[in-house]
Design a protein around this motif. Structure first.
Motif, PDB file in Angstrom:
ATOM      1  N   TYR A 124      58.333-102.868   0.089  1.00 29.22           N
ATOM      2  CA  TYR A 124      58.462-102.527   1.510  1.00 29.22           C
ATOM      3  C   TYR A 124      57.368-101.557   1.953  1.00 29.22           C
ATOM      4  O   TYR A 124      57.565-100.783   2.876  1.00 29.22           O
TER       5      TYR A 124
ATOM      6  N   GLY B 281      54.811 -97.790   5.435  1.00 26.74           N
ATOM      7  CA  GLY B 281      56.010 -98.543   5.063  1.00 26.74           C
ATOM      8  C   GLY B 281      57.126 -97.614   4.618  1.00 26.74           C
ATOM      9  O   GLY B 281      57.138 -96.422   4.932  1.00 26.74           O
ATOM     10  N   ARG B 282      58.070 -98.163   3.860  1.00 22.51           N
ATOM     11  CA  ARG B 282      59.184 -97.358   3.356  1.00 22.51           C
ATOM     12  C   ARG B 282      58.673 -96.417   2.282  1.00 22.51           C
ATOM     13  O   ARG B 282      57.775 -96.747   1.521  1.00 22.51           O
TER      14      ARG B 282
END
Length: 73
Positions: free
Chosen positions: A37, A52-53
């Motif tokens: 992710y 992103g994450r």
């Protein structure tokens, strides 16, 4: 139907153009990698950018805050 396609195309073009202006790595990334992710990019100058994450600090910026835009790491 044809009007709908033209309108959708216009909207998508506008969105992509807007995102490109806000993206600090636009036209400079020489390598890109993706995780589950999150993503990373290396710019022409050798700097590394991530987004992103970031639940486990995988972006490498010293935080666990998710980033929707690229940050230099």
């Amino acid at each position: 139907m044809k009007k709908s396609i033209i309108i959708v195309t216009f909207i998508l073009t506008f969105i992509v153009s807007t995102l490109a202006q806000a993206n600090p790595i636009q036209n400079e990334a020489v390598q890109i990698a993706a995780g589950y992710y999150h993503s990373l990019a290396i710019k022409e100058d050798g700097s590394v950018w991530a987004w992103g994450r970031n639940n486990y600090g995988q972006l490498g910026d010293g935080t666990t805050t998710n980033k929707s835009s690229p940050v230099q790491v």
